[in-house]
Scaffold this motif. Structure first.
Motif, mmCIF file in Angstrom:
data_model
loop_
_atom_site.group_PDB
_atom_site.id
_atom_site.type_symbol
_atom_site.label_atom_id
_atom_site.label_comp_id
_atom_site.label_asym_id
_atom_site.label_seq_id
_atom_site.Cartn_x
_atom_site.Cartn_y
_atom_site.Cartn_z
ATOM 1 N N GLU A 142 44.657 42.364 37.544
ATOM 2 C CA GLU A 142 43.323 41.347 36.894
ATOM 3 C C GLU A 142 43.714 40.111 36.933
ATOM 4 N N PHE A 143 44.678 39.848 36.627
ATOM 5 C CA PHE A 143 44.871 38.072 36.722
ATOM 6 C C PHE A 143 44.392 37.566 37.937
ATOM 7 N N GLU B 292 42.245 38.300 40.107
ATOM 8 C CA GLU B 292 41.007 38.455 39.921
ATOM 9 C C GLU B 292 40.064 37.420 39.049
ATOM 10 N N ASP B 293 40.757 38.034 37.861
ATOM 11 C CA ASP B 293 40.121 36.413 37.361
ATOM 12 C C ASP B 293 40.377 35.482 37.109
ATOM 13 N N PHE B 294 40.987 35.133 37.786
ATOM 14 C CA PHE B 294 41.797 33.464 38.447
ATOM 15 C C PHE B 294 40.749 32.991 39.278
ATOM 16 N N GLU C 204 38.043 33.098 39.900
ATOM 17 C CA GLU C 204 36.879 33.204 39.233
ATOM 18 C C GLU C 204 36.831 31.543 38.631
ATOM 19 N N LEU C 205 37.818 30.898 38.039
ATOM 20 C CA LEU C 205 37.593 29.950 38.066
ATOM 21 C C LEU C 205 37.344 28.844 38.690
ATOM 22 N N PHE D 17 40.414 30.479 26.945
ATOM 23 C CA PHE D 17 40.672 31.400 28.198
ATOM 24 C C PHE D 17 42.028 31.958 28.130
ATOM 25 N N GLU E 79 42.622 34.544 26.674
ATOM 26 C CA GLU E 79 43.143 35.896 27.876
ATOM 27 C C GLU E 79 43.886 35.952 29.144
ATOM 28 N N LEU E 80 43.321 34.977 29.754
ATOM 29 C CA LEU E 80 43.878 34.623 30.766
ATOM 30 C C LEU E 80 45.284 33.852 30.909
ATOM 31 N N SER F 235 47.460 37.147 30.529
ATOM 32 C CA SER F 235 47.296 38.275 31.430
ATOM 33 C C SER F 235 48.805 37.410 32.564
#
Length: 222
Positions: free
Chosen positions: A2-3, A5-7, A9-10, A49, A51-52, A55
């Motif tokens: 998940e990290f 994937e979210d990273f 998107e930055l 950020f 939560e990011l 994680s």
């Protein structure tokens, strides 16, 4: 993950900012909003950020501790790997400063700044039973500098612990010694000082500048 994937998107600039914030946290720094005229952009990024960041830190056994009420953020190791051990004198100062912070916060309302002069701190310790001869600037300066290195107080560059110099007690002290331990802290100070008086009366006084480990706290998070 998940990290990842979210990273991904930055934006490029946000990734660089993320690395900067995480580097500060893992170096033991405590983030805060900063003064009104010079706010810290890393705080706003960390708040947005969180939560990011959390994680990412959890991959290495850390977690992101952000307290919006106290307005501070830090990285804390899950197993306490960054805990430091304070000397007896450092622990005594920490407890005394925590009590002073508690008193000031109760009286100040929304004012979060807690500042104390070295002279006032020394007077409080003497009043509690600590001999003034054991609270010289030469003794207090290194102990307060060490508390400052762990973000528990803020002192000016070149601090020498003269009576007119001041230290700002940071909100982090409330995380290290939470409010529900206030009575315990008061008792610890009384017990410590009473034991030294008894030792002196028996002619078995310990070192005037204690160096033995007494208290633990999480680094940089102290």
């Amino acid at each position: 993950m998940e990290f990842l994937e979210d990273f991904a998107e930055l934006e490029p600039g946000q990734r660089e900012h993320f690395q900067q914030v995480v580097t500060r946290l893992l170096a033991g720094e405590v983030l805060s909003p900063g003064p009104a005229l010079r706010p810290d952009p890393d705080w706003r990024f960390a708040e947005r950020f969180r939560e990011l960041i959390d994680s990412y830190l959890r991959i290495g056994g850390w977690h992101f501790d952000i307290d919006l009420g106290l307005r501070l953020a830090r990285a804390v190791h899950e197993t306490g790997a960054q805990r430091v051990r304070f000397s007896k004198l450092e622990s005594l100062l920490l407890c005394a400063l925590r009590l002073y912070y508690h008193e000031q916060m109760r009286a100040a309302g929304d004012e979060l700044r807690c500042e104390i002069s070295v002279g006032t701190l020394r007077e409080r310790l003497v009043h509690a039973g600590k001999p003034a001869a054991q609270l010289s600037a030469r003794v207090l300066a290194p102990a307060l500098r060490r508390l400052a290195r762990h973000s528990l107080v803020q002192i000016a560059r070149g601090f020498e612990a003269h009576d007119d110099e001041t230290a700002v007690v940071t909100p982090l002290i409330e995380k290290v010694l939470p409010p529900d331990r206030i009575q315990e802290i008061e008792q610890r100070i009384k017990t410590y000082l009473a034991s030294r008086v008894a030792a002196e009366a028996a002619g078995t006084e310990a070192e005037s500048e204690p160096t033995g480990g007494e208290d633990d706290a999480e680094e940089g998070g102290a």
